[in-house]
Design an enzyme around this catalytic site. Sequence first.
Site, PDB file in Angstrom:
ATOM      1  N   GLY A  67       1.811   1.542  -3.542  1.00  0.00           N
ATOM      2  CA  GLY A  67       0.609   1.761  -4.335  1.00  0.00           C
ATOM      3  C   GLY A  67       0.010   3.138  -4.157  1.00  0.00           C
ATOM      4  O   GLY A  67      -0.562   3.701  -5.098  1.00  0.00           O
ATOM      5  N   ASP A  68       0.145   3.702  -2.973  1.00  0.00           N
ATOM      6  CA  ASP A  68      -0.334   5.062  -2.721  1.00  0.00           C
ATOM      7  C   ASP A  68       0.368   6.039  -3.648  1.00  0.00           C
ATOM      8  O   ASP A  68      -0.264   6.896  -4.263  1.00  0.00           O
ATOM      9  CB  ASP A  68      -0.099   5.435  -1.258  1.00  0.00           C
ATOM     10  CG  ASP A  68      -0.527   6.850  -0.930  1.00  0.00           C
ATOM     11  OD1 ASP A  68      -1.653   7.243  -1.287  1.00  0.00           O
ATOM     12  OD2 ASP A  68       0.272   7.568  -0.288  1.00  0.00           O
ATOM     13  N   GLY A  69       1.671   5.876  -3.783  1.00  0.00           N
ATOM     14  CA  GLY A  69       2.437   6.751  -4.673  1.00  0.00           C
ATOM     15  C   GLY A  69       2.075   6.547  -6.131  1.00  0.00           C
ATOM     16  O   GLY A  69       1.964   7.508  -6.895  1.00  0.00           O
TER      17      GLY A  69
ATOM     18  N   ALA B  33       0.830  -1.209   0.000  1.00  0.00           N
ATOM     19  CA  ALA B  33       0.000   0.000   0.000  1.00  0.00           C
ATOM     20  C   ALA B  33       0.865   1.260   0.000  1.00  0.00           C
ATOM     21  O   ALA B  33       0.496   2.258  -0.626  1.00  0.00           O
ATOM     22  CB  ALA B  33      -0.939  -0.005   1.209  1.00  0.00           C
TER      23      ALA B  33
ATOM     24  N   GLU C 221      -1.408   8.021  -6.692  1.00  0.00           N
ATOM     25  CA  GLU C 221      -1.297   9.490  -6.644  1.00  0.00           C
ATOM     26  C   GLU C 221      -0.684  10.033  -7.933  1.00  0.00           C
ATOM     27  O   GLU C 221      -1.106  11.069  -8.442  1.00  0.00           O
ATOM     28  CB  GLU C 221      -0.452   9.909  -5.438  1.00  0.00           C
ATOM     29  CG  GLU C 221      -0.312  11.389  -5.259  1.00  0.00           C
ATOM     30  CD  GLU C 221      -1.554  12.072  -4.694  1.00  0.00           C
ATOM     31  OE1 GLU C 221      -1.698  13.288  -4.924  1.00  0.00           O
ATOM     32  OE2 GLU C 221      -2.362  11.407  -4.044  1.00  0.00           O
TER      33      GLU C 221
END
Length: 140
Positions: A34-36, A31, A39
């Site tokens: 994956g957040d990056g 995560a 985004e």
Amino acid sequence: MLNIEEFNIFRSINTDLNEEDVKMMNPLSLAFVGDGVFEMFIRTQVLGKGRKNSNKLHIESSKLANNKAQAEFLARIKDLLTNEEKAVVKRGINSKNHTIPKNANVHEYKLATGLEALFGYHYLLGNDQRILELYKRGTK
């Protein structure tokens, strides 16, 4: 929106991880990556809409990359997911997160973590085409 050739530039950054490493990785680590990735897609999409002011760019991207928006995004793509992808999402949702943002709905936060884990998983495996497919379907 990024095309696959532009996205492949990132592929050469970390070649030390193999498929087994990624599949065994802590879902919060997936995560984190994956957040990056998510985004980056959001920011690229917002930038493509012609907004030049950085404050406006931030406000628009924040509307698309928050817990609620990510939970809704996951709901739009859930029927497209393979069993393996569903398992990654579930691991992300069920992960023991020690901190939850103060103003977050816990359920939406967990769903967002599951989505981010999925994007991190595919990114680290080099499944760029699948990321693009899911992103395009989720933004419709």
